[in-house]
Design a protein around this motif. Structure first.
Motif, PDB file in Angstrom:
ATOM      1  N   LEU A  46       0.820  -1.212   0.000  1.00  0.00           N
ATOM      2  CA  LEU A  46       0.000   0.000   0.000  1.00  0.00           C
ATOM      3  C   LEU A  46       0.855   1.264   0.000  1.00  0.00           C
ATOM      4  N   VAL A  47       1.932   1.245   0.764  1.00  0.00           N
ATOM      5  CA  VAL A  47       2.830   2.407   0.808  1.00  0.00           C
ATOM      6  C   VAL A  47       3.485   2.617  -0.555  1.00  0.00           C
ATOM      7  N   ARG A  49       2.407   1.672  -3.493  1.00  0.00           N
ATOM      8  CA  ARG A  49       1.373   2.124  -4.438  1.00  0.00           C
ATOM      9  C   ARG A  49       1.062   3.600  -4.246  1.00  0.00           C
ATOM     10  N   ARG A  50       0.911   4.000  -3.007  1.00  0.00           N
ATOM     11  CA  ARG A  50       0.601   5.403  -2.720  1.00  0.00           C
ATOM     12  C   ARG A  50       1.766   6.319  -3.093  1.00  0.00           C
ATOM     13  N   TYR A  51       2.982   5.871  -2.835  1.00  0.00           N
ATOM     14  CA  TYR A  51       4.159   6.666  -3.177  1.00  0.00           C
ATOM     15  C   TYR A  51       4.261   6.858  -4.684  1.00  0.00           C
ATOM     16  N   LYS A  53       1.833   6.712  -6.870  1.00  0.00           N
ATOM     17  CA  LYS A  53       0.722   7.564  -7.299  1.00  0.00           C
ATOM     18  C   LYS A  53       1.022   9.023  -6.989  1.00  0.00           C
ATOM     19  N   ASP A  54       1.601   9.288  -5.830  1.00  0.00           N
ATOM     20  CA  ASP A  54       1.917  10.653  -5.444  1.00  0.00           C
ATOM     21  C   ASP A  54       3.057  11.220  -6.293  1.00  0.00           C
TER      22      ASP A  54
END
Length: 58
Positions: A46-47, A49-51, A53-54
């Motif tokens: 999750l981290v 993926r979020r990184y 995306k950001d």
């Protein structure tokens, strides 16, 4: 409440540390390590993926 607690990583970490104080192992070591590894993998994914995306936003 005990059923909900068994889903959290804190429960499994406490079960690994408990024998240091009480000399009583309540769960098997491979089971506890497996659950903690699964939590680490899921949260790590999750981290990542979020990184990604950001950073794509920039």
């Amino acid at each position: 409440m005990a059923d909900i607690a068994q889903v959290t990583p804190t429960y499994w970490l406490i079960q690994l540390v408990r024998p240091v104080v009480t000399e009583q192992l309540t769960v098997s070591l491979p089971a506890a390590l497996g659950v903690l590894a699964a939590w680490t993998a899921v949260l790590g994914a999750l981290v990542i993926r979020r990184y990604r995306k950001d950073s794509a936003r920039v």
